[in-house]
Design an enzyme around this catalytic site. Structure first.
Site, mmCIF file in Angstrom:
data_model
loop_
_atom_site.group_PDB
_atom_site.id
_atom_site.type_symbol
_atom_site.label_atom_id
_atom_site.label_comp_id
_atom_site.label_asym_id
_atom_site.label_seq_id
_atom_site.Cartn_x
_atom_site.Cartn_y
_atom_site.Cartn_z
ATOM 1 N N LYS A 178 63.606 41.805 -10.715
ATOM 2 C CA LYS A 178 63.398 40.947 -11.909
ATOM 3 C C LYS A 178 62.140 40.425 -12.168
ATOM 4 O O LYS A 178 61.296 40.191 -13.143
ATOM 5 C CB LYS A 178 64.252 39.817 -11.762
ATOM 6 N N GLU A 203 50.062 36.474 -8.579
ATOM 7 C CA GLU A 203 49.051 36.821 -7.755
ATOM 8 C C GLU A 203 49.596 37.976 -6.429
ATOM 9 O O GLU A 203 49.115 39.105 -6.314
ATOM 10 C CB GLU A 203 48.136 35.818 -6.856
ATOM 11 N N LYS A 230 69.333 28.442 13.490
ATOM 12 C CA LYS A 230 69.296 27.576 12.482
ATOM 13 C C LYS A 230 70.967 27.091 12.532
ATOM 14 O O LYS A 230 71.228 25.719 12.168
ATOM 15 C CB LYS A 230 68.976 28.243 11.141
ATOM 16 N N ARG A 278 58.414 34.916 -1.767
ATOM 17 C CA ARG A 278 57.517 33.653 -1.890
ATOM 18 C C ARG A 278 56.410 34.435 -3.039
ATOM 19 O O ARG A 278 55.799 35.533 -2.819
ATOM 20 C CB ARG A 278 56.487 33.813 -0.579
ATOM 21 N N HIS A 323 60.247 24.944 -4.433
ATOM 22 C CA HIS A 323 61.295 25.738 -3.775
ATOM 23 C C HIS A 323 62.604 25.664 -4.848
ATOM 24 O O HIS A 323 62.892 24.691 -5.140
ATOM 25 C CB HIS A 323 61.694 24.837 -2.579
ATOM 26 N N GLU A 364 66.173 32.116 -1.212
ATOM 27 C CA GLU A 364 65.151 30.911 -1.528
ATOM 28 C C GLU A 364 63.989 31.594 -2.093
ATOM 29 O O GLU A 364 63.700 32.673 -1.663
ATOM 30 C CB GLU A 364 64.774 30.291 -0.093
ATOM 31 N N GLU A 413 48.763 25.942 8.814
ATOM 32 C CA GLU A 413 49.611 24.792 9.337
ATOM 33 C C GLU A 413 50.710 25.347 10.284
ATOM 34 O O GLU A 413 50.952 24.678 11.240
ATOM 35 C CB GLU A 413 50.012 23.778 8.264
#
Length: 229
Positions: A25, A43, A58, A82, A125, A144, A159
């Site tokens: 998609k 990008e 988790k 992402r 998110h 996600e 980080e």
């Protein structure tokens, strides 16, 4: 044991297929946007799946049992995508395009751009649910989607590395420096957004001037059906 293994494989495969659906998609939207607007807001696009070990860890942290049903209900980032953009405005354009897809259902949206995390982290998110059609069933799988700028991604990546290098116990002075760096990254995004808007205005003006030159300065611009004639 054989039946449990087969069900586990099918469980993980459903997330793999969901990633393929989302990636397809995104690729279609990317190509269409480039063709229509002569501009690509995407990008980079990366995808990943949590390992079984990561899923179990988790589940422990969330106090969930280890049944596949419970894991599916309580852990909604097993599959992740992402999307990296050039400008902050691109983030919301892409988000809107995805939300308009009929078979994508947005379950949750967290805007860490308008409301950054205390450490300075910024990103948008989305938890979305997408149908996956298997040979004998239809699964509704959560994925996600994180959408952020290059500057946001650069900060978040460094980080993350520092966070694990110090075994999650970052000294306060370094936390303060990271927060300051996040503010600087946000200021850079704001400046680049402003420059982009100015460039777009110049392009629009140049296009209008070129059309007027073609038709003569004293003539009005033709309507589409007049051009066709």
């Amino acid at each position: 044991m054989k039946a449990i293994k087969a069900e586990l494989i099918r469980f993980m495969m459903s997330y793999k297929f969901a990633l393929s659906e989302i990636s397809t998609k995104i690729d279609i939207l990317k190509q269409e946007f480039q063709y229509i607007h002569e501009y690509n807001p995407f990008e980079h696009v990366n995808s990943r799946m949590k390992t079984l070990e990561s899923i179990i860890n988790k589940a422990k942290r969330k106090g969930s049992d280890f049944s596949l049903k419970s894991i599916k209900e309580n852990i909604r980032d097993i599959a992740g995508v992402r999307i990296i953009c050039s400008f902050v405005s691109d983030i919301y354009v892409i988000s809107e395009m995805l939300e308009k897809q009929k078979d994508i259902h947005v379950i949750e949206s967290k805007d860490y751009i308008q409301n950054p995390k205390p450490n300075g982290y910024q990103s948008l998110h989305l938890i979305v649910q997408i149908p996956v059609f298997m040979s004998d069933r239809e699964e509704h799988v959560c994925v996600e989607i994180q959408i952020r700028t290059i500057a946001m991604d650069f900060w978040a990546s460094l980080e993350h590395k520092i966070y694990y290098k110090y075994n999650k116990e970052i000294p306060k002075t370094m936390r303060d420096e990271l927060k300051e760096a996040a503010i600087t990254a946000a200021q850079l995004d704001a400046k680049m957004e402003k420059i982009n808007q100015e460039v777009n205005k110049i392009k629009e003006t140049d296009t209008e001037d070129e059309l007027r030159d073609l038709m003569g300065n004293n003539e009005r611009l033709p309507l589409p059906y007049e051009i066709m004639e």
